[in-house]
Design a protein around this motif. Structure first.
Motif: not given
Length: 275
Positions: A23-24, A222-225, A249-252
């Motif tokens: 995750f980043k 944490n890409v879900t936050e 969204a943040l990328v996984d």
């Protein structure tokens, strides 16, 4: 534990394990931002250490892109040469003093150049003792130093901003960020190198004084936050909805060619084993 980092052996250069964490936080266009908390203990201070891991897109213009901004107290930026800018505004300077490493100093691009598509640990430190020495570290090694003054910073409590857009200069950072740590002390070269030894190196490895001085630790893994979570123990979480990625969204992402090294474990990639 943590992932990535630098292997050291006496007499030879550092070897960076260039793994992409599972995750980043990836920023690919403008108007993207991560908001941390507004922390009273990071305003009007007499010492700072700000650090993070970054992976800069070498194909983009990252001149003066902001990595961590603490209002006009202090900020950590990229430099258009691929280096780092660390700026502190203390009471003796109306415009803020800068320490700049352009990547062309004694260590050359092997130590100073962020613009190579690899992960790097970057850090700025300052305290008002002596001549008010401010320093930049890249991958755990001191790269630049300057005596900037001995007052306190002047901007009070400000929200921490990461990978934010500099609206005055229209500067964006294009790349990836992890493991943001902000201290209201100068933790010193030994502990900077320790935190640069791997991504998300735990602050429990630091002295008790430095652990107390850590006001925020945003792992950004944490890409879900939708609000960044503080792992420093101070509960300085970011505001709800404080992650803006231009509608995405943040990328996984995981790089299958990477080696994910954890403490006290053995990792096998098929042909290579790392213990």
């Amino acid at each position: 534990g943590g992932t990535g980092g630098i292997l050291n052996e006496s007499g030879v250069p550092n070897l960076i394990i260039n793994n992409d964490p599972t995750f980043k936080s990836t920023f690919e266009t403008s108007n993207q931002q991560i908001l941390g908390a507004s922390i009273a203990n990071l305003g009007n201070q007499t010492a700072y250490t700000f650090m993070c891991w970054v992976k800069q897109d070498p194909l983009q213009d990252n001149s003066a892109g902001i990595l961590i901004l603490n209002g006009d107290n202090c900020s950590l930026h990229t430099h258009d040469s691929g280096g780092v800018i660390w700026q502190v505004r203390e009471s003796g300077s109306s415009s803020g003093d800068k320490v700049v490493d352009t990547g062309s100093g004694n260590y050359g691009t092997a130590w100073g150049d962020l613009d190579d598509g690899s992960w790097h640990h970057v850090c700025g430190t300052w305290d008002n003792s002596g001549s008010g020495t401010s320093k930049i570290y890249i991958d755990g090694r001191e790269q630049a130093t300057r005596n900037i003054g001995t007052g306190a910073t002047t901007d009070g409590t400000q929200p921490l901003e990461m990978f934010t857009k500099d609206t005055a200069q229209d500067n964006d950072f294009i790349g990836e960020i992890m493991d943001v740590k902000c201290f209201n002390s100068n933790i010193g070269a030994t502990e900077v190198a320790l935190m640069a030894s791997k991504m998300n190196a735990d602050i429990s490895l630091l002295s008790s004084a430095s652990q107390t001085a850590c006001q925020a630790w945003y792992k950004l893994n944490n890409v879900t936050e939708t609000a960044v979570q503080d792992s420093s123990g101070k509960t300085n979480h970011g505001p709800a909805g404080g992650i803006s990625t231009n509608g995405s969204a943040l990328v996984d992402v995981f790089d299958n060619f990477s080696v994910n090294v954890q403490d006290a474990t053995t990792t096998t990639t098929g042909t290579t084993t790392v213990t």
